[in-house]
Enzyme design. Structure first.
Site, PDB file in Angstrom:
ATOM      1  N   ARG A 146       0.301  16.382   0.303  1.00 25.02           N
ATOM      2  CA  ARG A 146      -0.767  16.342  -0.709  1.00 25.02           C
ATOM      3  C   ARG A 146      -1.521  17.667  -0.783  1.00 25.02           C
ATOM      4  O   ARG A 146      -1.938  18.106  -1.859  1.00 25.02           O
ATOM      5  CB  ARG A 146      -1.710  15.167  -0.411  1.00 25.02           C
ATOM      6  CG  ARG A 146      -1.075  13.851  -0.791  1.00 25.02           C
ATOM      7  CD  ARG A 146      -1.552  12.670   0.016  1.00 25.02           C
ATOM      8  NE  ARG A 146      -0.542  11.621  -0.067  1.00 25.02           N
ATOM      9  CZ  ARG A 146      -0.533  10.666  -1.001  1.00 25.02           C
ATOM     10  NH1 ARG A 146      -1.492  10.606  -1.880  1.00 25.02           N
ATOM     11  NH2 ARG A 146       0.456   9.782  -1.026  1.00 25.02           N
ATOM     12  N   ASP A 180       4.922  11.631  -2.705  1.00 23.58           N
ATOM     13  CA  ASP A 180       4.529  12.594  -1.660  1.00 23.58           C
ATOM     14  C   ASP A 180       5.615  12.861  -0.625  1.00 23.58           C
ATOM     15  O   ASP A 180       5.641  13.906   0.003  1.00 23.58           O
ATOM     16  CB  ASP A 180       3.245  12.124  -0.961  1.00 23.58           C
ATOM     17  CG  ASP A 180       3.442  10.858  -0.150  1.00 23.58           C
ATOM     18  OD1 ASP A 180       4.386  10.077  -0.449  1.00 23.58           O
ATOM     19  OD2 ASP A 180       2.660  10.622   0.793  1.00 23.58           O
ATOM     20  N   ASN A 181       6.485  11.871  -0.395  1.00 22.73           N
ATOM     21  CA  ASN A 181       7.574  12.041   0.575  1.00 22.73           C
ATOM     22  C   ASN A 181       8.554  10.885   0.403  1.00 22.73           C
ATOM     23  O   ASN A 181       8.289   9.934  -0.333  1.00 22.73           O
ATOM     24  CB  ASN A 181       7.060  12.109   2.021  1.00 22.73           C
ATOM     25  CG  ASN A 181       6.158  10.958   2.414  1.00 22.73           C
ATOM     26  OD1 ASN A 181       4.947  11.128   2.557  1.00 22.73           O
ATOM     27  ND2 ASN A 181       6.716   9.769   2.543  1.00 22.73           N
ATOM     28  N   HIS A 194       3.571   2.596   0.136  1.00 25.32           N
ATOM     29  CA  HIS A 194       3.366   2.751   1.581  1.00 25.32           C
ATOM     30  C   HIS A 194       3.144   1.351   2.177  1.00 25.32           C
ATOM     31  O   HIS A 194       2.412   0.553   1.592  1.00 25.32           O
ATOM     32  CB  HIS A 194       2.128   3.627   1.768  1.00 25.32           C
ATOM     33  CG  HIS A 194       1.878   4.104   3.165  1.00 25.32           C
ATOM     34  ND1 HIS A 194       1.459   3.268   4.168  1.00 25.32           N
ATOM     35  CD2 HIS A 194       1.966   5.347   3.725  1.00 25.32           C
ATOM     36  CE1 HIS A 194       1.294   3.980   5.285  1.00 25.32           C
ATOM     37  NE2 HIS A 194       1.608   5.245   5.042  1.00 25.32           N
ATOM     38  N   ASP A 212       3.344   6.929  -3.036  1.00 22.54           N
ATOM     39  CA  ASP A 212       3.305   7.162  -1.594  1.00 22.54           C
ATOM     40  C   ASP A 212       4.563   6.559  -0.960  1.00 22.54           C
ATOM     41  O   ASP A 212       4.729   5.339  -0.967  1.00 22.54           O
ATOM     42  CB  ASP A 212       2.040   6.510  -1.023  1.00 22.54           C
ATOM     43  CG  ASP A 212       1.737   7.004   0.379  1.00 22.54           C
ATOM     44  OD1 ASP A 212       2.530   7.797   0.920  1.00 22.54           O
ATOM     45  OD2 ASP A 212       0.703   6.595   0.927  1.00 22.54           O
ATOM     46  N   ASP A 213       5.443   7.406  -0.476  1.00 26.45           N
ATOM     47  CA  ASP A 213       6.661   6.973   0.234  1.00 26.45           C
ATOM     48  C   ASP A 213       7.717   6.351  -0.694  1.00 26.45           C
ATOM     49  O   ASP A 213       8.447   5.440  -0.288  1.00 26.45           O
ATOM     50  CB  ASP A 213       6.352   5.970   1.365  1.00 26.45           C
ATOM     51  CG  ASP A 213       5.457   6.521   2.454  1.00 26.45           C
ATOM     52  OD1 ASP A 213       5.040   7.690   2.345  1.00 26.45           O
ATOM     53  OD2 ASP A 213       5.176   5.790   3.418  1.00 26.45           O
ATOM     54  N   LYS A 265      -5.227   7.313  -3.604  1.00 27.60           N
ATOM     55  CA  LYS A 265      -5.206   7.847  -2.233  1.00 27.60           C
ATOM     56  C   LYS A 265      -5.441   9.355  -2.230  1.00 27.60           C
ATOM     57  O   LYS A 265      -4.797  10.080  -2.969  1.00 27.60           O
ATOM     58  CB  LYS A 265      -3.847   7.525  -1.609  1.00 27.60           C
ATOM     59  CG  LYS A 265      -3.627   8.175  -0.255  1.00 27.60           C
ATOM     60  CD  LYS A 265      -2.372   7.660   0.411  1.00 27.60           C
ATOM     61  CE  LYS A 265      -2.006   8.456   1.629  1.00 27.60           C
ATOM     62  NZ  LYS A 265      -0.863   7.871   2.351  1.00 27.60           N
ATOM     63  N   LYS A 277      11.404   9.575   5.024  1.00 27.94           N
ATOM     64  CA  LYS A 277      10.078  10.061   5.433  1.00 27.94           C
ATOM     65  C   LYS A 277      10.078  10.562   6.880  1.00 27.94           C
ATOM     66  O   LYS A 277      10.671   9.934   7.748  1.00 27.94           O
ATOM     67  CB  LYS A 277       9.089   8.906   5.297  1.00 27.94           C
ATOM     68  CG  LYS A 277       7.707   9.171   5.863  1.00 27.94           C
ATOM     69  CD  LYS A 277       6.778   8.001   5.576  1.00 27.94           C
ATOM     70  CE  LYS A 277       5.417   8.204   6.253  1.00 27.94           C
ATOM     71  NZ  LYS A 277       4.413   7.262   5.756  1.00 27.94           N
ATOM     72  N   SER A 296      -4.400   6.477   4.152  1.00 22.50           N
ATOM     73  CA  SER A 296      -3.311   5.516   3.959  1.00 22.50           C
ATOM     74  C   SER A 296      -3.820   4.077   4.027  1.00 22.50           C
ATOM     75  O   SER A 296      -4.805   3.788   4.706  1.00 22.50           O
ATOM     76  CB  SER A 296      -2.229   5.718   5.027  1.00 22.50           C
ATOM     77  OG  SER A 296      -1.712   7.014   4.914  1.00 22.50           O
ATOM     78  N   HIS A 347      -6.413  11.454   1.106  1.00 26.41           N
ATOM     79  CA  HIS A 347      -5.787  11.854   2.386  1.00 26.41           C
ATOM     80  C   HIS A 347      -5.849  13.356   2.657  1.00 26.41           C
ATOM     81  O   HIS A 347      -4.971  13.918   3.307  1.00 26.41           O
ATOM     82  CB  HIS A 347      -4.334  11.348   2.483  1.00 26.41           C
ATOM     83  CG  HIS A 347      -4.016  10.916   3.886  1.00 26.41           C
ATOM     84  ND1 HIS A 347      -2.810  10.371   4.273  1.00 26.41           N
ATOM     85  CD2 HIS A 347      -4.774  10.991   5.011  1.00 26.41           C
ATOM     86  CE1 HIS A 347      -2.849  10.113   5.557  1.00 26.41           C
ATOM     87  NE2 HIS A 347      -4.012  10.465   6.034  1.00 26.41           N
ATOM     88  N   CYS A 365       2.349  12.365   4.474  1.00 23.13           N
ATOM     89  CA  CYS A 365       1.307  12.356   3.443  1.00 23.13           C
ATOM     90  C   CYS A 365       0.399  13.583   3.372  1.00 23.13           C
ATOM     91  O   CYS A 365       0.369  14.280   2.358  1.00 23.13           O
ATOM     92  CB  CYS A 365       0.417  11.134   3.625  1.00 23.13           C
ATOM     93  SG  CYS A 365       1.303   9.594   3.472  1.00 23.13           S
TER      94      CYS A 365
HETATM   95 MG    MG Z   1       3.510   9.217   2.124  1.00 20.61          MG
END
Ligand code: MG
Length: 473
Positions: free
Chosen positions: A84, A294-295, A242, A40-41, A137, A315, A162, A139, A80
């Protein structure tokens, strides 16, 4: 020896030979296992094999050496929830209603989620009776009808959104940044208000986030060990890195990259655990492992956000740093090692897994993903030539070949001074010569602009309007 005895001995010998031949016969072809490790991130520049000088990632670097390193691998959105949704369905989130220009992700007070009509990777693989697990996660909706166990996963263990969403209401703008700065991941009670779920049940609240990466890893390892006899799909979606950042005691003060570096090094340890488990179970020849995120990095948090390396932005935006992710695909019996020069995307995983497993693609819908199985096997170039960069429900940029056209940009993507600019004429960058998107070459390439504008028009015509799930509350 009488005749009868000779006959009996011969029969016994034949039986033994038959048993031996049967024991040596190859197992009927079993479809491969799939593991997706989703961060995540994570920034493009945060792994050793992608140029980080401060963060040590020996397990991921080895995975990249033994597998394929994808330097041009994209996500479906730079935040996110829509990202996803794209991964899980092989479709741009605009098609499932999993994006919005007003509320960019799902929040704890959201009432929407991934619609039942969507077919996830897990559901597609159920055609061949895969056992499926989601750890981490999600989301894509935290109400019962949207959870992983309602979308083709046999089990779920994790935080459904998150790891900063325990705050209700969330502080906004400068206040939020000040809050993060003051707390710096030390206030466990405050950050712990998110729920940890097993199936559809909350099993822990507050959550001890310092042990989250370790506990997710243990779950994932156990799942592989328990299911070594069956084809499986494991989706391990870490909540880290994240913000707020958390890592185990063992990963404190271990990295020149500070707290963030320690968090990534724990994820690297986790990757090592998974690959070791796969090898020990004798599954390395029949398992494909994908590592990506994811980003891009949440640059607003400075040293608590990651680095995009040579890319511009992070992001929340549509420059490369927001949507191009460091990606490694490993599978010694299936994946031909090497650098991959072509384009790929998380949306390509569903069609790729379907092809490798020999199952049908979800019918009656537009898919935006391409089958990359030939690229994985080293038998062809990537069929993907085009990437659409969405922000909310709008196409802000498009890449075709090496050219990328921006219709709108935002910089910075978060915080004070956030500025959205519409570009008319659009900006045009040649990513092969200008990875950092600095030299606008639009004036010299009117014909390329025309071609890209036509691609966007054609794409827009393929979109049917559906209600936004992110705006339901
Ligand atoms: Mg993310």
């Amino acid at each position: 020896m009488n005749t009868n005895c000779v006959t009996k001995c011969a029969a016994l010998l034949l039986l033994l030979l038959h048993v031996e031949a049967w024991a040596d016969a190859p197992e009927p072809q079993r479809p491969p296992n799939f593991v997706v490790i989703f961060c995540d991130d994570l920034g493009y520049g945060d792994l050793g094999s992608f140029g980080s000088k401060t963060i040590r990632t020996p397990h991921l670097d080895r995975m990249a050496q033994q597998g394929q390193r994808w330097s041009q691998f994209y996500v479906g959105a730079s935040v996110c929830t829509p990202s996803r949704a794209a991964l899980m369905t092989g479709r741009l989130p605009i098609r499932s209603g999993m994006c919005s220009s007003r509320r960019r992700v799902l929040f704890p007070n959201s009432k929407g989620g991934l619609p039942q009509a969507e077919v996830t990777i897990a559901e597609a693989l159920k055609q061949k009776n895969y056992v499926t697990a989601c750890v981490g996660k999600w989301h894509l909706g935290h109400l019962p009808e949207y959870l992983p166990i309602a979308h083709g996963f046999d089990s779920y263990y994790g935080i459904p959104y998150s790891n900063d969403m325990g705050l209700t209401p969330q502080p906004k703008g400068k206040k939020r940044l000040a809050y993060y700065a003051a707390n710096r991941a030390v206030d466990l009670d405050y950050w712990g208000r998110v729920p940890l779920m097993e199936g559809a049940r909350i099993i822990e609240r507050p959550v001890d986030q310092t042990s989250l990466t370790r506990r997710y890893t243990e779950r994932a390892v156990q799942f592989i060990q328990d299911n070594r006899q069956r084809p499986f799909f494991l989706y391990l979606a870490h909540n880290m890195p994240h913000v707020p950042l958390f890592r185990s005691e063992k990963f404190r003060n271990v990295s020149a990259g500070g707290v963030y570096g320690g968090v990534i090094q724990e994820i690297d340890w986790s990757v090592g655990q998974l690959l070791d488990t796969i090898r020990t179970a004798g599954l390395e020849k029949n398992t494909v492992v994908v590592f990506t995120s994811d980003n891009g990095p949440w640059l607003w948090f400075r040293d608590h956000g990651g680095s995009s390396g040579p890319l511009r932005g992070g992001k929340g935006g549509t420059f490369e740093g927001g949507m191009r992710e460091p990606t490694v695909i490993w599978g010694p019996g299936i994946v031909q090692p090497g650098e991959v020069a072509g384009l790929g995307a998380t949306m390509d995983l569903l069609p790729t897994f379907c092809a490798l497993a020999g199952v049908d693609l979800p019918a009656g819908r537009v898919l935006d993903g391409y089958d990359l199985s030939h690229v994985l096997k080293g038998k062809g170039n990537s069929p993907r030539q085009t990437v659409f960069y969405y922000l909310g429900t709008e196409v802000w940029a498009v890449r075709h070949g090496n050219y990328k056209m921006h219709l709108k940009t935002v910089e910075p993507a978060y915080g004070e001074g956030k500025t959205v600019t519409a570009h008319d004429p659009p900006l045009l960058f040649d990513l092969a010569a200008d990875l950092g998107e600095r030299n606008n070459v639009a004036a010299a390439h009117a014909e390329v602009l025309e071609q890209l504008a036509a691609l966007v028009m054609q794409h827009r015509a393929s979109i049917k309007s559906v209600p936004s799930q992110l705006e339901i509350r």
